[in-house]
Design a protein around this motif. Structure first.
Motif, mmCIF file in Angstrom:
data_model
loop_
_atom_site.group_PDB
_atom_site.id
_atom_site.type_symbol
_atom_site.label_atom_id
_atom_site.label_comp_id
_atom_site.label_asym_id
_atom_site.label_seq_id
_atom_site.Cartn_x
_atom_site.Cartn_y
_atom_site.Cartn_z
ATOM 1 N N ALA A 47 8.257 39.311 -41.644
ATOM 2 C CA ALA A 47 8.813 39.459 -40.302
ATOM 3 C C ALA A 47 8.535 40.859 -39.773
ATOM 4 O O ALA A 47 8.656 41.845 -40.503
ATOM 5 C CB ALA A 47 10.316 39.200 -40.330
ATOM 6 N N GLY A 48 8.123 40.942 -38.519
ATOM 7 C CA GLY A 48 7.803 42.223 -37.910
ATOM 8 C C GLY A 48 6.399 42.699 -38.180
ATOM 9 O O GLY A 48 6.029 43.799 -37.766
ATOM 10 N N GLU A 49 5.579 41.878 -38.848
ATOM 11 C CA GLU A 49 4.228 42.274 -39.228
ATOM 12 C C GLU A 49 3.195 41.421 -38.496
ATOM 13 O O GLU A 49 3.333 40.205 -38.403
ATOM 14 C CB GLU A 49 4.049 42.106 -40.742
ATOM 15 C CG GLU A 49 2.668 42.505 -41.244
ATOM 16 C CD GLU A 49 2.504 42.280 -42.743
ATOM 17 O OE1 GLU A 49 1.821 43.098 -43.378
ATOM 18 O OE2 GLU A 49 3.042 41.286 -43.265
ATOM 19 N N ILE A 50 2.150 42.078 -37.990
ATOM 20 C CA ILE A 50 1.057 41.383 -37.319
ATOM 21 C C ILE A 50 -0.193 41.535 -38.170
ATOM 22 O O ILE A 50 -0.656 42.649 -38.416
ATOM 23 C CB ILE A 50 0.825 41.938 -35.908
ATOM 24 C CG1 ILE A 50 2.109 41.838 -35.070
ATOM 25 C CG2 ILE A 50 -0.309 41.194 -35.218
ATOM 26 C CD1 ILE A 50 2.004 42.491 -33.708
ATOM 27 N N VAL A 51 -0.733 40.405 -38.624
ATOM 28 C CA VAL A 51 -1.860 40.408 -39.552
ATOM 29 C C VAL A 51 -3.075 39.776 -38.889
ATOM 30 O O VAL A 51 -2.987 38.681 -38.325
ATOM 31 C CB VAL A 51 -1.511 39.645 -40.850
ATOM 32 C CG1 VAL A 51 -2.718 39.577 -41.786
ATOM 33 C CG2 VAL A 51 -0.335 40.323 -41.552
ATOM 34 N N ALA A 52 -4.208 40.456 -38.972
ATOM 35 C CA ALA A 52 -5.475 39.920 -38.470
ATOM 36 C C ALA A 52 -6.163 39.146 -39.588
ATOM 37 O O ALA A 52 -6.264 39.630 -40.716
ATOM 38 C CB ALA A 52 -6.379 41.051 -37.995
ATOM 39 N N LEU A 53 -6.639 37.955 -39.259
ATOM 40 C CA LEU A 53 -7.395 37.127 -40.196
ATOM 41 C C LEU A 53 -8.834 37.092 -39.714
ATOM 42 O O LEU A 53 -9.123 36.592 -38.630
ATOM 43 C CB LEU A 53 -6.811 35.710 -40.241
ATOM 44 C CG LEU A 53 -7.535 34.681 -41.103
ATOM 45 C CD1 LEU A 53 -7.482 35.079 -42.580
ATOM 46 C CD2 LEU A 53 -6.938 33.290 -40.907
ATOM 47 N N VAL A 54 -9.745 37.653 -40.508
ATOM 48 C CA VAL A 54 -11.140 37.740 -40.107
ATOM 49 C C VAL A 54 -12.017 37.016 -41.119
ATOM 50 O O VAL A 54 -11.587 36.667 -42.211
ATOM 51 C CB VAL A 54 -11.591 39.210 -39.958
ATOM 52 C CG1 VAL A 54 -10.722 39.945 -38.951
ATOM 53 C CG2 VAL A 54 -11.550 39.942 -41.306
ATOM 54 N N GLY A 55 -13.263 36.819 -40.740
ATOM 55 C CA GLY A 55 -14.215 36.124 -41.597
ATOM 56 C C GLY A 55 -15.263 35.469 -40.734
ATOM 57 O O GLY A 55 -15.018 35.179 -39.554
ATOM 58 N N PRO A 56 -16.456 35.204 -41.277
ATOM 59 C CA PRO A 56 -17.518 34.583 -40.482
ATOM 60 C C PRO A 56 -17.160 33.156 -40.086
ATOM 61 O O PRO A 56 -16.262 32.533 -40.663
ATOM 62 C CB PRO A 56 -18.720 34.616 -41.432
ATOM 63 C CG PRO A 56 -18.115 34.660 -42.799
ATOM 64 C CD PRO A 56 -16.859 35.451 -42.669
ATOM 65 N N SER A 57 -17.855 32.639 -39.097
ATOM 66 C CA SER A 57 -17.670 31.247 -38.695
ATOM 67 C C SER A 57 -17.899 30.332 -39.888
ATOM 68 O O SER A 57 -18.850 30.525 -40.656
ATOM 69 C CB SER A 57 -18.643 30.882 -37.568
ATOM 70 O OG SER A 57 -18.368 31.627 -36.411
ATOM 71 N N GLY A 58 -17.024 29.355 -40.066
ATOM 72 C CA GLY A 58 -17.148 28.440 -41.183
ATOM 73 C C GLY A 58 -16.474 28.897 -42.452
ATOM 74 O O GLY A 58 -16.504 28.192 -43.464
ATOM 75 N N SER A 59 -15.829 30.062 -42.409
ATOM 76 C CA SER A 59 -15.191 30.585 -43.623
ATOM 77 C C SER A 59 -13.846 29.926 -43.905
ATOM 78 O O SER A 59 -13.304 30.084 -45.001
ATOM 79 C CB SER A 59 -15.013 32.103 -43.519
ATOM 80 O OG SER A 59 -14.171 32.446 -42.427
#
Length: 241
Positions: A47-59
């Motif tokens: 709670a209170g945390e903003i997480v970016a999820l990254v990775g190439p297309s299809g990952s």
């Protein structure tokens, strides 16, 4: 360690809001072995945390978000929302958990074209059992916080792309979720508009004290979040700053 604080929505900062444990997902292929997209993925968002999820297309980013949002079942593993497991629930129970805990923002706004901006935010609240009067008050408050106080009676076709996505963000937060899941929420906007909409999204999420998991291809947007993780060979790995 300092004590967790509590935001306006009653969620204590630092508490586990979304937990994924050992998530596995493979898809059948007609003339080839199954394609494994997630292979023991683990992730925790507090709670209170903003997480970016990254990775190439299809990952597997969208698949991970669908599973986290209880819209798709994993082949193995566990999803917990605010510590509550979802694996043993039927479709009805999963629907109730989504209403209670989750808000969704997609690349395309998916607003109901026949309803006004305000009505698009009222409808999901009424589905959840909120009285119409209270739902309208909440909708107007969110529209004002998104800078759209004067656009509430306009239908989506009368709004710009950035305005439509702001309405979609307000709709996602209408029922006071604990977790926001967003899949490329500004991917359909021009860079200038995307920057403004994303700033509003971050501000509102922080004000509400939510846990947020946001998939993005944009490294500049990812860098503005609290933490960045990537999907690599079906697993979630932290990204060094």
């Amino acid at each position: 360690m300092s004590k967790a604080t509590t935001r306006g929505n009653g969620v204590a900062d630092g508490t586990e809001a979304l937990t994924l444990r050992g998530i596995r997902r493979a898809f059948k292929q007609a003339d080839a072995p199954p394609l494994t997209v997630l292979d023991g993925a683990d992730l925790e968002v507090r709670a209170g945390e903003i997480v970016a999820l990254v990775g190439p297309s299809g990952s597997g980013k969208s698949t991970l978000l669908q599973i986290a949002g209880l819209l798709e079942r994993p082949d193995a593993g566990e999803v917990l929302l605010a510590g509550e497991p979802a694996s043993g629930l039927g479709d009805g129970g999963r629907t109730l958990m989504r209403r209670k805990y989750l808000g969704f923002v997609y690349q395309y706004h998916h607003l109901l074209p026949e309803f006004s901006a305000e009505e698009n935010i009222v409808v999901p609240q009424m589905v959840a059992g909120v009285r119409k009067g209270a739902a309208r008050v909440r909708a107007r408050t969110l529209l004002e916080r998104m800078g759209l106080a004067r656009r509430g009676h306009h239908r989506p076709g009368q709004l710009s792309g950035g305005e439509q996505q702001r309405v979609a963000i307000a709709r996602a937060l209408a029922n006071g979720p604990r977790v926001l899941l967003a899949d490329e929420p500004t991917g359909n906007l021009d860079p200038h508009t995307a920057d403004g909409v994303f700033a509003e999204l971050l501000r509102l999420v922080r004000e509400e004290g939510l846990a947020a998991l946001i998939a993005t291809h944009n490294p500049d947007l990812a860098a503005r979040m609290d933490r960045v993780v990537t999907l690599r060979e079906g697993k979630v790995a932290a990204v060094a700053r």
